[in-house]
Design a protein around this motif. Structure first.
Motif, PDB file in Angstrom:
ATOM      1  N   GLY A   1       0.764  -1.105  -0.009  1.00 20.34           N
ATOM      2  CA  GLY A   1      -0.146  -0.020   0.102  1.00 20.34           C
ATOM      3  C   GLY A   1       0.765   1.187   0.138  1.00 20.34           C
ATOM      4  O   GLY A   1       0.434   2.303   0.289  1.00 20.34           O
ATOM      5  N   PHE A   2       2.206   1.194  -0.209  1.00 25.29           N
ATOM      6  CA  PHE A   2       3.065   2.320  -0.071  1.00 25.29           C
ATOM      7  C   PHE A   2       3.372   3.041  -1.472  1.00 25.29           C
ATOM      8  O   PHE A   2       3.843   4.182  -1.398  1.00 25.29           O
ATOM      9  N   TYR A   3       2.843   2.353  -2.277  1.00 25.85           N
ATOM     10  CA  TYR A   3       3.524   2.813  -3.873  1.00 25.85           C
ATOM     11  C   TYR A   3       2.834   3.999  -4.113  1.00 25.85           C
ATOM     12  O   TYR A   3       3.348   5.162  -4.671  1.00 25.85           O
ATOM     13  N   ASN A   4       1.527   4.524  -3.598  1.00 28.20           N
ATOM     14  CA  ASN A   4       0.923   5.875  -3.959  1.00 28.20           C
ATOM     15  C   ASN A   4       0.974   6.670  -2.876  1.00 28.20           C
ATOM     16  O   ASN A   4       0.011   7.727  -2.519  1.00 28.20           O
ATOM     17  N   ASP A   5       1.774   6.254  -1.546  1.00 30.34           N
ATOM     18  CA  ASP A   5       1.579   7.059  -0.418  1.00 30.34           C
ATOM     19  C   ASP A   5       1.846   8.445  -0.727  1.00 30.34           C
ATOM     20  O   ASP A   5       3.069   8.774  -1.280  1.00 30.34           O
ATOM     21  N   PRO A   6       1.189   9.536  -0.181  1.00 35.57           N
ATOM     22  CA  PRO A   6       1.526  10.819  -0.462  1.00 35.57           C
ATOM     23  C   PRO A   6       2.804  11.366   0.016  1.00 35.57           C
ATOM     24  O   PRO A   6       3.676  12.148  -0.413  1.00 35.57           O
ATOM     25  N   GLN A   7       3.553  10.508   0.800  1.00 33.91           N
ATOM     26  CA  GLN A   7       4.952  10.788   1.602  1.00 33.91           C
ATOM     27  C   GLN A   7       5.764  10.199   0.654  1.00 33.91           C
ATOM     28  O   GLN A   7       7.169  10.606   0.757  1.00 33.91           O
ATOM     29  N   ARG A   8       5.477   9.538  -0.361  1.00 36.46           N
ATOM     30  CA  ARG A   8       6.655   9.135  -1.284  1.00 36.46           C
ATOM     31  C   ARG A   8       7.539  10.145  -2.090  1.00 36.46           C
ATOM     32  O   ARG A   8       6.707  11.044  -2.420  1.00 36.46           O
ATOM     33  N   ILE A   9       8.778  10.217  -1.887  1.00 39.99           N
ATOM     34  CA  ILE A   9       9.487  11.327  -2.673  1.00 39.99           C
ATOM     35  C   ILE A   9       9.386  11.108  -4.063  1.00 39.99           C
ATOM     36  O   ILE A   9       9.194  10.016  -4.816  1.00 39.99           O
ATOM     37  N   ALA A  10       8.865  12.145  -4.841  1.00 45.48           N
ATOM     38  CA  ALA A  10       8.578  12.335  -6.193  1.00 45.48           C
ATOM     39  C   ALA A  10       9.671  13.031  -7.115  1.00 45.48           C
ATOM     40  O   ALA A  10       9.717  13.005  -8.339  1.00 45.48           O
ATOM     41  N   SER A  11      10.510  13.655  -6.283  1.00 49.79           N
ATOM     42  CA  SER A  11      11.554  14.320  -7.259  1.00 49.79           C
ATOM     43  C   SER A  11      12.947  14.507  -6.330  1.00 49.79           C
ATOM     44  O   SER A  11      12.769  14.227  -5.055  1.00 49.79           O
ATOM     45  N   PRO A  12      13.944  14.728  -6.978  1.00 46.56           N
ATOM     46  CA  PRO A  12      15.284  14.683  -6.054  1.00 46.56           C
ATOM     47  C   PRO A  12      15.372  15.982  -4.958  1.00 46.56           C
ATOM     48  O   PRO A  12      14.492  16.977  -5.389  1.00 46.56           O
ATOM     49  N   LEU A  13      15.730  15.750  -3.898  1.00 44.64           N
ATOM     50  CA  LEU A  13      15.436  16.641  -2.845  1.00 44.64           C
ATOM     51  C   LEU A  13      16.643  17.154  -2.248  1.00 44.64           C
ATOM     52  O   LEU A  13      17.624  16.090  -2.111  1.00 44.64           O
ATOM     53  N   LEU A  14      17.126  18.264  -2.306  1.00 43.32           N
ATOM     54  CA  LEU A  14      18.282  18.821  -1.752  1.00 43.32           C
ATOM     55  C   LEU A  14      18.155  19.726  -0.559  1.00 43.32           C
ATOM     56  O   LEU A  14      17.202  20.301  -0.240  1.00 43.32           O
ATOM     57  N   ARG A  15      19.179  19.189   0.507  1.00 45.76           N
ATOM     58  CA  ARG A  15      19.042  20.057   1.762  1.00 45.76           C
ATOM     59  C   ARG A  15      19.399  21.420   1.639  1.00 45.76           C
ATOM     60  O   ARG A  15      20.515  21.587   1.124  1.00 45.76           O
ATOM     61  N   ARG A  16      18.627  22.160   1.902  1.00 44.41           N
ATOM     62  CA  ARG A  16      18.790  23.690   2.386  1.00 44.41           C
ATOM     63  C   ARG A  16      18.618  24.160   3.929  1.00 44.41           C
ATOM     64  O   ARG A  16      17.452  24.339   4.044  1.00 44.41           O
ATOM     65  N   GLY A  17      19.790  23.793   4.666  1.00 43.55           N
ATOM     66  CA  GLY A  17      19.494  24.061   5.913  1.00 43.55           C
ATOM     67  C   GLY A  17      18.593  23.048   6.612  1.00 43.55           C
ATOM     68  O   GLY A  17      19.113  21.893   6.421  1.00 43.55           O
ATOM     69  N   ASP A  18      17.789  23.622   7.064  1.00 49.63           N
ATOM     70  CA  ASP A  18      16.560  22.343   7.709  1.00 49.63           C
ATOM     71  C   ASP A  18      15.665  22.048   6.637  1.00 49.63           C
ATOM     72  O   ASP A  18      14.662  21.293   6.771  1.00 49.63           O
ATOM     73  N   GLU A  19      15.569  22.670   5.382  1.00 45.28           N
ATOM     74  CA  GLU A  19      14.544  22.493   4.427  1.00 45.28           C
ATOM     75  C   GLU A  19      14.948  21.755   3.326  1.00 45.28           C
ATOM     76  O   GLU A  19      16.020  21.583   2.954  1.00 45.28           O
ATOM     77  N   TRP A  20      14.060  20.840   2.669  1.00 45.28           N
ATOM     78  CA  TRP A  20      14.272  20.194   1.529  1.00 45.28           C
ATOM     79  C   TRP A  20      13.790  21.189   0.238  1.00 45.28           C
ATOM     80  O   TRP A  20      12.703  21.507   0.128  1.00 45.28           O
TER      81      TRP A  20
END
Lengths: 199, 751, 422
Positions: free
Chosen positions: B274-293
């Protein structure tokens, strides 16, 4: 010579007989949309998802209409009723119910397949629009308003079969076909509302 | 000339066709040879005959009455009619009886469309019932347990589920209650039906009585797109069917004829979809900027990654680059991974990211051989929680074939079969080695017992005995990663050394592929310190896991059913994966990421066909030895911690599967009643488990007689309660948390 | 008519529950003789020669049953079936309550004969008084060293375990009884394998009825020829018949097999009450077909009754006179079998309940004409396809009375006013 002229004139009259004859026949053209023609009660027009008189949806989301549809125009996705959110009698209801009216060939097989007489084809036919997308009718436009239900809902026991299934099956639409002719109950409600605003 | 003992065959005539079958074959199986499938409900190839449903009636010449094909052994010269008028009349009668009290809610039944009762009613039934009385009313939608819903009315009492629970899992929690037409299926104790194999009963059920909660009313069988692939939740390698509709993975089904799984699936493999379409799944590369993605594009992400690698290599050398991963990758990807980094001169390559230290046993065997073993030695973490379907083989070997199960170490088997449980290698009963066929199941973590028994094993091998080994590890394709070369060579560092180096600032770029060392690495403190000190960490993942907290760049990857390729199961068999689900648009497979990286770094990679050929032909090389762990300090410790695996633990796919809410293990500390009493805690209390300056906080105490005295058992791999802060087997203290002040005050007021 | 009493000798005259009284009558002497003088095989031979057949219902030759046991060196078990629950049968209960020592001796001889060292006594749960009597007798037998280690100085030891059922008719079926003994649900097992091959705890097992075992001491004492000389060539010896229904003197009577039924009904059981007319007799318990006037001259033995389409069964004869409402009688029996179905196999589980509901509906006056045919048809189609004989027990009586008295059944559907509250 004269004879030829007369003969020719008669021939012209004879030729126009049908045309002139229609000058004295009652005209079939009606002033649509101010005046609307009544279709046969079993005319296959726009679909309608019905309810029981107590407001519960008749549709149980069984997808039999979807598999019966020769044009693949129907999409149904079921879901489970919960005590807090009870949509239909029994355990299952249709969370999603869509008909693509452009794909539909109005054959009525969905109606035949339906075990609860939920989906019916009404005599309504006016659904013209400018956008293709608007021809995909979802539950919000297919389902009749709660007060438009027919028949008593079956008991919660699974073998409780609605007693009036036969009678309801005869009934083509929840709308009085002599008076209501708007494309959908939705359209009619909208119009009534507008009239109210204008008035 | 063949010296094989010839199997005596008998000749039987079925519907005019003469068949030769081995002696002792059941008629129902013999008839399958000519596609003359005799209808069955209670009979199942793997459960054997029960003779309950009576639908398999056939006419046998010279017998006055109709006989059931499922319990009739064919004899020479037997003449059988499976479609005679008498047979058909018998089937019609049985179907009429079956349908008397069966509700006709086929339109809403999940089995509708693939139901044996529907099919046989259409084929042999009479159409209308003669019964006019109301059907017997029984409970509907009974909540049988965390996974199963039971409809008692639909049940035809074939007892397949009861027999599965008895014969296959040996757990015996399902029973038939009441009598006659009031028969119902229930659990013997009225407790919920909890089993790691519960989903199989929904497949065994010939009608829609037992259905999965996760699939309830989701779809009808004819809507589903089916793909056959390999389950990669653990290292067993079961084949399964993935059924998908409108981009949602709705259910998985076992493959009956599969040799790997024997036709069964565990609940983790079946339900963790059931995790394939989970809203928390990452959908694009994320770069860390301080505490933010920050969401960035793939081109930027790969360019950044390549630049970091190049800079690190050029300034501090390839030994300042580390790569960990491979146990969750395909063979192709694992090969590409080591090829790419080796081309850069990087040798710090390792797949080991948890407790497991070795994946390839010295002597491999097949599951069939495991089933035939006479002695099964289990070392360390029992396979019941790491490779459940393999555990069914062990249960079968013990119960049906009389094998002896010996578990060694702090854990008992966790299976429902009889076992000999010893703590130390020296305590293994010596007659356990007398057997001709011995199977060793080793968790791949602490290789000390393997070292201690090395001589013994060599001796057995010299004596010509069959000795086979299995390592049911934590990561599905660990063996494939090893075979593809994801191990340090030529002075490269393994994970532990990489982390040690990183802790001292020796690693600049660390690339992690589908691993979660922050939660899973055996030395959690070391892993955390290392990750904290590493300046640039790239993580390929589906979700922002505990390790992602330390990452600079997180790359969205493909999930298990979104891959096409090959893996190795723990026996070394190559298994094929086919993509059954389309990955989200922003995600790339690990292979695609590596190809992009190779492109950015100007590294030549093998052609796809060469890669596939390589993936199919695992390398046979000298296998690494497992790590020898220092024995836990001797002496009388008051309390030792045991770290236990659980099939539903984990910080990734299970944690993000909302359908599995009920199945996820709670942060529980299990104690023996006497130990609990000595510590002054009771069931339900909240405790901290402390070892030196490290602590595992906020565990709920559970008291169980099955726990060993003087130990506290905790669950590994739970986000929020990472058991890897403690070392398995070390001495710990327990402090009880007093209820928070406001609660106590409220209690005082209420009192 | 004066009958010779064998098993029932002394009942009502002597306190046979006392081991001293029983021994005065020659009790336990045969068991002692068997252990001291006879080889087990010799006793099997004697049983075979006597022609003794199972008295529990199926009538299977006892000697042959014992001979089926495989010689595989595994432990064997003797199980005595005292789960008497067939409608109309009350012979085992009488034996249990009045001559428990005779049963114990029979069990011990049978156990010795099959080479077993452990016997089980399965007593119906409702037989509280019988159970207590039996337990007292067993204590006495134990104290007198008839049960225990190294009996009579030989190296033969035997243990007798008593188990009480929990009130299920189906546990009278031998494999269901074994399941119940093992602590499992009382459901018949799939056959083959038969209990003689794979019975109690998977070992070879013999299940014998109380009455069958009870005859063993007498056969040993008086010789197999004596027993074989009584009755008909194929149905030898004596049988206790439980007479009930519309007779003047109901009760248990021990008769030589082959006695004409007319003698049984009119001479032994005192005939019907004055002014009543004989309508039918169910000769062998609830699962046997009803026989009528024309069958009365048949002998009461296994073959003659089977030849007439019924069976001797457990020897429970119920007599019906002209006041009988056969629809109610049928309903009562069908209700019993539907209630007692274990629910394992389909035809019995569903069919029995369906027939019961149909008959109930007819009794309530809501029957239709086609119901009568349906009763016959359904009961026929549920027969012969079941796992155990219970499902086949409904048809014989129901079909025989519908065929004989169709007017009684049609009366319920044609004239609804005859309906009564059930």
């Amino acid at each position: 010579m004269l004879r030829a002229v007369i003969a020719g004139f008669v021939a012209i009259l004879a030729g126009f007989r049908t045309t002139f004859g229609y000058l004295f026949v009652k005209k079939p053209t009606i002033a649509y949309p101010s005046i609307k023609k009544q279709h046969a009660p079993r005319f296959h027009g726009l679909h309608e998802l019905r309810r029981y008189a107590d407001g519960k949806e008749r549709c149980i989301g069984c997808e039999l209409c979807q598999i019966a549809c020769p044009a693949n125009a129907i999409v149904v996705v079921g879901a489970e009723n919960t005590p807090a959110d009870r949509r239909s009698p029994g355990e299952r209801y249709a969370a999603r119910y869509e008909i693509d009216e452009l794909r539909c060939i109005f054959c009525g097989l969905c109606e035949e397949a339906c075990p609860t007489d939920a989906i019916v084809l009404t005599p309504r036919f006016e659904m013209s629009d400018y956008r293709r997308g608007s021809f995909v009718y979802a539950k919000d436009r297919l389902l009749v308003p709660p007060q438009g239900g027919v028949g008593s809902a079956p008991d919660e026991r699974p073998n409780g079969i609605p007693a009036d299934l036969g009678a309801v099956a005869q009934q083509k639409s929840t709308v009085d076909i002599a008076t209501g002719y708007d494309a959908t109950w939705y359209g009619r409600a909208l119009k009534t509302e507008r009239r109210g605003l204008a008035g | 000339m063949t010296t094989q003992p010839s199997v005596k065959t008998v000749t039987v005539t079925v519907d005019g066709v003469s068949l030769s079958v081995p002696e002792g074959t059941l008629l129902v199986e013999a008839a399958k040879q000519i596609q003359e499938d005799i209808p069955v409900y209670c009979y199942h190839t793997k459960l054997g005959p029960a003779g309950l449903c009576r639908i398999c009636l056939v006419e046998i010449e010279k017998m006055p009455k109709l006989q059931i094909a499922c319990n009739t052994v064919v004899t020479d010269g037997m003449v059988v009619h499976t479609a005679s008028d008498k047979t058909m009349e018998g089937r019609r009668a049985v179907l009429e009886f079956l349908l008397l009290n069966h509700p006709l809610d086929c339109p809403i039944c999940d089995k509708g469309g693939e139901c044996d009762l529907q099919d046989f009613s259409m084929a042999y039934g009479q159409g209308a019932s003669r019964k006019v009385e109301a059907k017997v009313a029984k409970p509907k939608a009974v909540d049988l347990g965390p996974t199963i819903v039971l409809d008692e009315e639909r049940c035809i009492v074939c007892q397949r589920c009861v027999r599965f629970d008895d014969i296959i899992t040996q757990e015996r929690s399902l029973v038939v209650k009441d009598r006659g037409h009031r028969d119902i299926i229930a659990t013997s104790t009225e407790e919920p039906y909890v089993s790691d194999f519960s989903g199989n009963v929904t497949e065994l059920c010939p009608v829609g009585a037992l259905t999965s909660k996760t699939y309830r009313f989701k779809s009808r069988p004819w809507d589903l797109n089916r793909t056959k692939t390999t389950c990669t939740q653990c290292s067993v390698g079961c084949q399964l069917y993935v059924d998908e509709r409108y981009g949602d993975v709705l259910r998985t089904m076992s493959v009956a004829e599969d040799e790997t799984s024997d036709g069964w699936l565990c609940d983790r493999g079946r339900y963790n979809i059931g995790f394939y379409n989970d809203p928390q799944r990452i959908a694009s590369p994320l770069l860390r900027r301080g505490d933010e993605w920050e969401q960035i594009g793939w081109d930027d992400a790969v360019a950044l990654w390549a630049r970091q690698i190049r800079e690190a290599r050029d300034t501090t050398g390839p030994e300042s680059i580390g790569v960990i991963g491979g146990g969750r990758l395909l063979n192709e990807e694992a090969f590409l991974l080591q090829h790419l980094f080796r081309s850069l001169g990087v040798e710090n390559l390792d797949w080991r990211a948890g407790r497991q230290t070795v994946a390839t046993p010295v002597f491999s065997g097949t599951y069939e051989e495991l089933e035939a073993a006479q002695t099964i030695l289990v070392f360390g973490v029992p396979p019941s929680q790491t490779a459940p379907v393999m555990d069914l083989r062990i249960r079968k070997a013990v119960v049906q074939r009389g094998a002896r199960l010996v578990t060694v170490g702090p854990h008992s088997s966790g299976s429902s079969v009889t076992e000999t449980h010893v703590r130390r290698v020296a305590d293994i009963p010596s007659d356990a080695f007398d057997a001709e066929r011995i199977a060793v199941v080793f968790d791949g973590i602490d290789a000390t017992p393997m070292r201690d028994l090395h001589e013994r094993f060599a001796e057995l091998k010299r004596a010509g005995k069959s000795l086979i080994g299995f390592i049911p590890g934590e990561q599905p394709n660990a063996r494939g990663a090893e075979a593809m070369g994801m191990l340090p060579r030529d002075g490269g560092r393994g994970t532990r050394e990489v982390f040690s180096a990183a802790k001292d600032g020796g690693i600049r770029v660390l690339s992690l592929f589908g691993v979660n060392p922050a939660l899973r690495f055996a030395d959690g403190a070391l892993a955390t310190a290392a990750l904290e000190r590493t300046p640039f960490i790239v993580l390929s993942e589906l979700f922002l896991t505990d390790t992602a907290r330390f990452a600079s760049l997180v790359l969205p990857a493909h999930g298990p059913f979104e891959r096409d390729g090959h893996v190795l199961d723990m026996t070394g068999r190559v298994q094929r994966l086919f993509a059954a689900h389309a990955a989200p648009g922003g995600a790339l497979s690990d292979g695609e990421m590596l190809v992009a990286l190779a492109d950015a770094l100007d590294i030549e990679i093998p052609s796809p066909s060469a890669l596939t050929a390589r993936a199919r032909a695992p390398e046979k090389r000298a296998m690494p030895r497992g790590e020898i762990r220092a024995a836990a300090p001797g002496g009388e410790a008051a309390l030792r911690v045991i770290i236990r695996s659980d099939i539903f633990a984990g910080g990734g796919t299970v944690y993000h599967d909302e359908r599995l809410e009920e199945l996820r293990p709670r942060p529980i500390a299990t104690l023996h009643p006497r130990t609990a009493q000595a510590l002054g805690v009771a069931a339900g209390d909240l405790v901290d488990v402390i070892a030196g300056d490290r602590a595992l906080r906020g565990l709920i105490v559970r008291v169980a007689d099955a726990a060993s005295e003087g130990t506290i058992r905790v669950v590994d791999g739970l986000p929020g309660a990472p058991a890897n802060v403690l070392f398995d087997g070390e001495e710990v203290q327990v402090t009880k948390l007093e209820p928070a002040a406001p609660l106590a005050a409220a209690g005082a007021v209420a009192g | 008519m004066q009958l010779e009493k064998i098993l029932t000798a002394g009942i009502g005259e002597l306190d046979l529950c006392d081991i001293a009284v029983y021994r005065e009558q020659g009790g336990y002497a045969q068991f002692e003789r068997a252990v001291k003088e006879l080889q087990p095989a010799a006793i099997v031979d004697i049983a075979a020669k006597s022609g003794l057949r199972g008295r529990g219902g199926a009538g299977f030759p006892t000697g042959r049953k014992w001979q089926f046991l495989p010689n595989n060196g595994r432990p064997r078990y003797m199980v005595c079936n005292c789960d008497e629950a067939e409608p109309g049968t009350f012979k085992d209960r009488m034996l249990l309550e009045y001559t428990p020592h005779q049963i114990i001796e029979g069990i011990l001889i049978g156990t010795y004969a099959i080479g077993s060292r452990h016997a089980y006594m399965y007593i119906r749960g409702e037989f509280k008084r019988g159970y207590e009597t039996f337990m007292k007798a067993l204590e006495q037998a134990r104290a007198a060293d008839y049960v225990g280690e190294r009996l009579f100085g030989s190296d033969y030891s035997v243990e007798l375990t008593v188990h009480r059922g929990a009130g299920a008719y189906i546990c009278g079926e031998e494999t269901a009884l074994l399941n119940s003994l093992e602590g499992k649900r009382g459901e018949p097992r799939l056959k083959p394998p038969f209990p003689a091959i794979k019975g109690l705890y998977g070992e070879p097992t013999v299940v014998n009825n109380v009455e069958t075992l009870g005859y063993l001491p007498h056969i040993l004492r008086r010789g197999p020829e004596w027993f074989a000389g009584v009755g008909t060539p194929k149905s030898t010896g004596y049988k206790i018949v439980s007479m009930s229904g519309h007779v003047q003197k109901p009760g248990n009577y021990e008769i030589p097999l082959g006695l004409p039924m007319r003698t049984l009904v009119y001479d032994i059981a005192g005939g019907l009450p004055p002014g009543r007319k004989f309508m039918g007799i169910q000769p062998g318990g609830g699962s046997s077909a009803c026989l009528f006037e024309e069958h009365l001259d048949l002998g009461y033995d296994y073959e003659a009754l089977a030849g007439a389409g019924s069976m001797l069964g457990s020897g429970a004869a119920v007599v019906f006179d002209d006041t009988t409402d056969f629809v109610k009688a049928a309903h009562s029996l069908v209700r019993f079998f539907a209630h007692e179905s274990c629910g394992q196999c389909t035809p019995c589980r569903e069919g029995g309940n369906w027939l019961e509901m149909t008959l109930e509906r007819m009794l309530h006056g809501r029957g239709v004409e086609s119901d009568v045919d349906m009763l016959v048809d359904v009961s026929h189609s549920m027969t012969g396809i079941n796992l155990c004989p219970l499902g086949d027990s409904i048809e014989p009586f129901l079909a025989s009375v519908v065929k004989r008295f169709p007017e009684q059944f049609y009366a319920y559907v044609r004239t609804p006013q005859t309906a009564v509250a059930v």
